[in-house]
Enzyme design. Structure first.
Site, short mmCIF file in Angstrom:
data_model
loop_
_atom_site.label_atom_id
_atom_site.label_comp_id
_atom_site.label_asym_id
_atom_site.label_seq_id
_atom_site.Cartn_x
_atom_site.Cartn_y
_atom_site.Cartn_z
N ASN A 95 0.81 -1.22 0.00
CA ASN A 95 0.00 0.00 0.00
C ASN A 95 0.84 1.28 0.00
O ASN A 95 0.37 2.33 -0.44
CB ASN A 95 -0.91 -0.04 1.25
CG ASN A 95 -1.60 1.29 1.51
OD1 ASN A 95 -2.54 1.66 0.83
ND2 ASN A 95 -1.11 2.03 2.51
N SER A 148 -4.05 2.50 -8.57
CA SER A 148 -4.83 3.75 -8.58
C SER A 148 -5.60 3.84 -9.89
O SER A 148 -5.13 3.33 -10.93
CB SER A 148 -3.89 4.95 -8.47
OG SER A 148 -4.61 6.15 -8.71
N TYR A 161 3.94 8.87 -11.10
CA TYR A 161 2.93 8.22 -10.26
C TYR A 161 2.09 7.25 -11.10
O TYR A 161 1.96 6.07 -10.76
CB TYR A 161 2.03 9.29 -9.62
CG TYR A 161 0.94 8.72 -8.75
CD1 TYR A 161 1.23 8.21 -7.49
CD2 TYR A 161 -0.39 8.69 -9.18
CE1 TYR A 161 0.23 7.67 -6.68
CE2 TYR A 161 -1.39 8.16 -8.38
CZ TYR A 161 -1.07 7.66 -7.12
OH TYR A 161 -2.07 7.13 -6.33
N ALA A 162 1.55 7.76 -12.22
CA ALA A 162 0.69 6.91 -13.05
C ALA A 162 1.47 5.72 -13.60
O ALA A 162 0.97 4.59 -13.64
CB ALA A 162 0.09 7.73 -14.19
#
Ligand code: NAD
Length: 269
Positions: A95, A148, A161-162
């Site tokens: 996580n 995400s 991030y992506a």
């Protein structure tokens, strides 16, 4: 059997042992509380000293370790500590995650790119590398990678991030194939925008920029979600609780969005 459902549990029996990374706050913390309530022995780790301290005060029935997931030696120590206490690890939830900077691709600093990849994807790899051998030996386990919806839709100005979250999905699909024969299930959960201080801040800033009220901006944002509301940390925790239970005994290799259904991510984060 590691992943006992409530109906099969002897009274007072524990379901097994679960470890959640980056869980001193937010989604991880909510998931730790939920799994502990469901009867798991829960361990968490986190790099943030202050958050770990308050986690220990808030959730005394969960063991909290200090650990930077991007340091393979610290990861080894956490897994050894959990194994020393329980002899086995049944559930791993990767996580821990950081958002990285908000910048056009040509302006992303090298260190920021590296750190985002290091925490979000290398950290998950280090935990998997340490946790999987024991699961294989016992022929059982459940792994959840927190990705995400940013991976599914893209996320302007947050390329690292992506990309890191999309990498988690590739890892999930691959490991589900690789580990299925060992009775180890691997799934990815993609949270949408989670209600809380972060989205509240975004709303406040956007309201100021647009010269309209925060309530109006919230209505616009929520209008982009089919269910017309943001998910909560408890919604994500509930999905994790399902995925590590025996109710999900044949669920593996899945990428599950918990986002109230959104077709794209178009909030100006
Ligand atoms: P959060 O910031 O509340 O929690 C993340 C935790 O990870 C923090 O406690 C932080 O200290 C810890 N952490 C950061 N770097 C670490 C490191 N190197 N080693 C160990 N711990 C570290 O965020 P959250 O919203 O609860 O996010 C949890 C996960 O869910 C993340 O992977 C995030 O990318 C993902 N996610 C969140 C949202 C959202 O809207 N909140 C949406 C989609 C995905």
């Amino acid at each position: 059997m590691a992943q006992e459902g409530a109906a099969q549990k002897a009274p007072g029996a524990r379901r097994g042992t679960a470890l959640i990374t980056g869980a001193a706050s937010g989604i991880g913390k909510a998931t730790a509380i939920r799994l502990a309530k469901d009867g798991w022995n829960v361990h968490i780790c986190d790099v943030d000293k202050a958050s770990v301290k308050s986690f220990r005060e808030d959730v005394p029935n969960v063991t909290a370790w200090m650990c930077d997931v991007s340091d393979p030696d610290q990861v080894k120590d956490v897994i050894s500590g959990v194994m020393a206490q329980h002899g086995q690890l049944d559930v791993l939830i990767n996580n821990a995650g950081i958002a990285g900077c908000t910048a056009s691709i040509e302006d992303v600093p090298q260190d920021d790119w590296r750190q985002t990849i290091d925490v979000n994807i290398n950290g998950a790899f280090y935990f998997l590398r340490e946790a999987v051998p024991g699961m294989k030996q016992r022929r059982g386990g459940a792994i959840i990678n927190i990705a995400s919806t940013a991976a599914l839709f893209g996320y302007p100005q947050r390329t690292a991030y992506a990309a890191s979250k999309w990498a988690m999905i590739g890892m999930t699909k691959t490991l589900a194939m690789e580990l299925g024969p060992f009775n180890i299930r691997v799934n990815a959960v993609c949270p949408g925008s989670v209600a809380g201080p972060r989205i509240d801040g975004v709303i406040e800033r956007d309201a100021e920029r647009r010269g309209i009220s925060a309530a109006e901006v919230r209505r616009i944002y929520e209008g982009q979600v089919s269910m017309r509301k943001f998910v909560t940390v408890e919604d994500i925790a509930a999905m994790c609780a399902f995925l590590c239970s025996s109710d999900a005994a044949l669920v593996s290799g899945q990428v599950i969005a918990v986002d109230g259904h959104t077709e794209s991510l178009s909030f100006p984060f």
